[in-house]
Design an enzyme around this catalytic site. Structure first.
Site, mmCIF file in Angstrom:
data_model
loop_
_atom_site.group_PDB
_atom_site.id
_atom_site.type_symbol
_atom_site.label_atom_id
_atom_site.label_comp_id
_atom_site.label_asym_id
_atom_site.label_seq_id
_atom_site.Cartn_x
_atom_site.Cartn_y
_atom_site.Cartn_z
ATOM 1 N N ASP A 147 -10.388 75.072 35.028
ATOM 2 C CA ASP A 147 -9.848 76.308 35.623
ATOM 3 C C ASP A 147 -8.761 75.964 36.641
ATOM 4 O OD1 ASP A 147 -9.443 78.848 36.545
ATOM 5 O OD2 ASP A 147 -11.529 79.226 37.120
ATOM 6 N N HIS A 193 -8.024 85.579 27.547
ATOM 7 C CA HIS A 193 -7.900 85.740 29.007
ATOM 8 C C HIS A 193 -6.547 85.217 29.507
ATOM 9 C CE1 HIS A 193 -8.770 85.681 33.253
ATOM 10 N NE2 HIS A 193 -8.648 84.370 33.305
HETATM 11 C C1 HEM Z 1 -14.824 85.056 35.978
HETATM 12 C C2 HEM Z 1 -13.633 84.918 36.512
HETATM 13 C C3 HEM Z 1 -12.593 84.022 35.929
HETATM 14 C C4 HEM Z 1 -12.731 82.848 35.281
HETATM 15 C C5 HEM Z 1 -14.003 82.080 34.975
HETATM 16 C C6 HEM Z 1 -11.403 82.415 34.907
HETATM 17 C C7 HEM Z 1 -11.120 81.264 34.204
HETATM 18 C C8 HEM Z 1 -9.856 80.918 33.727
HETATM 19 C C9 HEM Z 1 -9.572 79.798 32.892
HETATM 20 C C10 HEM Z 1 -10.608 78.805 32.384
HETATM 21 C C11 HEM Z 1 -8.249 79.791 32.644
HETATM 22 C C12 HEM Z 1 -7.465 78.807 31.754
HETATM 23 C C13 HEM Z 1 -6.974 77.616 32.494
HETATM 24 C C14 HEM Z 1 -5.994 77.901 33.588
HETATM 25 O O1 HEM Z 1 -4.805 78.048 33.352
HETATM 26 O O2 HEM Z 1 -6.460 78.008 34.709
HETATM 27 C C15 HEM Z 1 -7.682 80.896 33.354
HETATM 28 C C16 HEM Z 1 -6.352 81.192 33.384
HETATM 29 C C17 HEM Z 1 -5.816 82.159 34.194
HETATM 30 N N1 HEM Z 1 -6.501 83.085 34.909
HETATM 31 FE FE1 HEM Z 1 -8.494 83.260 35.072
HETATM 32 N N2 HEM Z 1 -10.498 83.323 35.349
HETATM 33 C C18 HEM Z 1 -11.187 84.342 35.972
HETATM 34 C C19 HEM Z 1 -10.672 85.469 36.548
HETATM 35 C C20 HEM Z 1 -9.325 85.706 36.691
HETATM 36 C C21 HEM Z 1 -8.763 86.841 37.370
HETATM 37 C C22 HEM Z 1 -9.559 87.977 37.996
HETATM 38 C C23 HEM Z 1 -7.407 86.681 37.328
HETATM 39 C C24 HEM Z 1 -6.299 87.536 37.899
HETATM 40 C C25 HEM Z 1 -6.460 88.701 38.456
HETATM 41 C C26 HEM Z 1 -7.128 85.445 36.623
HETATM 42 C C27 HEM Z 1 -5.871 84.907 36.418
HETATM 43 C C28 HEM Z 1 -5.606 83.848 35.605
HETATM 44 C C29 HEM Z 1 -4.264 83.350 35.339
HETATM 45 C C30 HEM Z 1 -2.958 83.868 35.950
HETATM 46 C C31 HEM Z 1 -4.397 82.315 34.428
HETATM 47 C C32 HEM Z 1 -3.272 81.471 33.825
HETATM 48 C C33 HEM Z 1 -2.660 82.183 32.644
HETATM 49 C C34 HEM Z 1 -1.555 81.348 32.000
HETATM 50 O O3 HEM Z 1 -1.875 80.528 31.143
HETATM 51 O O4 HEM Z 1 -0.410 81.550 32.393
HETATM 52 N N3 HEM Z 1 -8.316 84.891 36.235
HETATM 53 N N4 HEM Z 1 -8.685 81.574 34.009
#
Ligand code: HEM
Length: 392
Positions: free
Chosen positions: A227, A302
């Site tokens: 993450d 996501h």
């Molecule tokens: C249970 C809550 C969440 C989990 C477990 C989670 C997990 C992840 C994971 C594993 C990734 C892919 C790897 C990375 O690029 O970091 C990701 C990408 C991302 N997440 Fe989350 N996330 C959560 C909530 C959120 C929320 C609430 C937001 C924004 C309001 C968010 C914004 C993003 C963004 C901006 C990316 C990168 C997208 C890209 O590839 O450009 N995430 N998240």
């Protein structure tokens, strides 16, 4: 005879000490010249010039430049604590997230203003005790108390957390006037800072939520995915996170921050085949490789729902420092989401696409296994804005 014996004993001791010190220097990769490089040049030692050194004269032995650089860098890095309000402070092993409300009285406001103006000092009390532990604290101020605590024009986008309601899931909005994002390599430093901070704040605040997060293996969340990969790097960090004079001249150098505390249904998540989990996140689980986006109009992953572009195709990044938290004994497994951004609308757009869906109805499937218990929005003023609160 006695004098000769004493002289011999002293000489042997001195020789033993010298051999031991040499061993120690060697294990730390420090040679004579390098020792002086860190300590600053001694008036009694003339520098040995290094003629092939293009960056100017330096104390060096042939073939040792890279280790000299490393040592000098290390010395610089751990020379001073990290200033408060540095949202881009390093990812650490431990973090504490405190959300509190401020009591509605002039006395409480006065105490809070005074404590916030001294965050720098309180941080130093703790950070100096182990500089390598990279202690850092950022304070966010909520819309409801901004005027009375800061006494300055409100950041143009600052308002209480906007609730997003999809057909199946809700991004709830919960109370929160101040956020303290406390980070360190060492849990005890976070603990000590929190103790000193809360002692000073006393009855002027009420605790809403206190979450202790930890790094899980190679920055994985408890769902098993890495993450934080798509976080901005280099110059893009400032560009994504720090408000400029063009954005809002009253709060230059600050940042918006949104937090949500999610709990996971691990039993249901673990029943999914890995391929399904990967399709939900948009990356492979083991080696963290990004998957192709689904065709337009189909269920998006996501990572796609959280990728924001404007009408000109310009992409807007945010800086996330999510942390796992939990207690296996009580069946609690969660992710504390924290996102910093120069523009609040960017995070709100992400939330809308996740909860309402894009296209509407096709919500983020991560939410079928992750429920937000909280949701609050704050603005992180620059360190100098905070320090000025002490002036009156
Ligand atoms: C249970 C809550 C969440 C989990 C477990 C989670 C997990 C992840 C994971 C594993 C990734 C892919 C790897 C990375 O690029 O970091 C990701 C990408 C991302 N997440 Fe989350 N996330 C959560 C909530 C959120 C929320 C609430 C937001 C924004 C309001 C968010 C914004 C993003 C963004 C901006 C990316 C990168 C997208 C890209 O590839 O450009 N995430 N998240």
């Amino acid at each position: 005879m006695e004098a000769v014996r004493l002289w011999r004993v002293r000489r042997t001791r001195a020789a033993t000490w010298f051999v031991q010190m040499k061993k120690l220097w060697r294990t730390q990769g420090i040679g004579d010249g390098e020792t002086r490089l860190i300590a600053g040049e001694s008036a009694h030692h003339k520098p040995r010039p290094n003629h092939d050194d293009r960056d100017g004269p330096r104390l060096s032995l042939p073939g040792r430049r890279s280790s000299q650089f490393q040592i000098a860098e290390r010395a610089n890095m751990s020379r001073v604590p990290i200033e408060p309000q540095r949202v881009e402070a390093p990812l650490t092993q431990s973090a504490t997230f405190l959300v509190v409300t401020v009591e509605d009285s002039p006395e409480a406001t006065k105490v809070v203003r005074s404590v916030l103006s001294r965050i720098d000092d309180i941080s130093k009390n703790v950070s100096i005790r182990d500089l390598a532990a990279q202690f850092a604290c950022t304070v966010g101020i909520g819309a409801k108390v901004w005027d009375r605590v800061m006494g300055l024009p409100r950041p143009s986008e600052l308002h209480p957390f906007r609730e997003f309601k999809g057909a199946k899931h809700v991004a709830v909005s919960t109370p929160g006037d101040l956020l303290f994002h406390i980070r360190s390599e060492r849990r005890d430093l976070c603990f000590e800072f929190e103790k000193q901070l809360l002692d000073l704040l006393g009855a002027s605040v009420k605790m809403v939520d206190e979450t202790v997060g930890f790094r899980y293996f190679d920055v994985r969340d408890l769902l098993g995915f890495v993450d934080g990969t798509a976080n901005p790097v280099g110059a893009a960090v400032q560009a994504s996170v720090v408000v400029t004079a063009d954005d809002d001249s009253h709060v230059v150098g600050g940042s918006y921050v949104v937090v949500q505390k999610y709990v996971h249904d691990m039993a249901a998540w673990n029943k999914l085949p890995t391929e399904t989990q990967e399709a939900i996140i948009g990356r492979t689980k083991w080696d963290n490789v990004e998957l192709d986006d689904a065709p337009e109009g189909k269920q998006a992953a996501h990572k796609t729902l959280a990728s924001i572009e404007d009408e000109n195709g310009v992409e807007y990044d945010i800086l996330r420092d999510n942390m796992p938290f939990g207690n296996p004994g009580s069946g609690e497994f969660g992710t504390y989401f924290i996102g910093y951004s120069r523009k609040l609308w960017v995070i709100e757009k992400m939330l809308e696409r996740m909860f309402v869906g894009y296209p509407p109805g096709l919500h983020d499937r991560l939410l079928d296994y992750s429920t937000p218990l909280t949701g609050s929005t704050f603005f992180v003023p620059s360190a100098s804005m905070l320090a000025r609160l002490g002036n009156g």
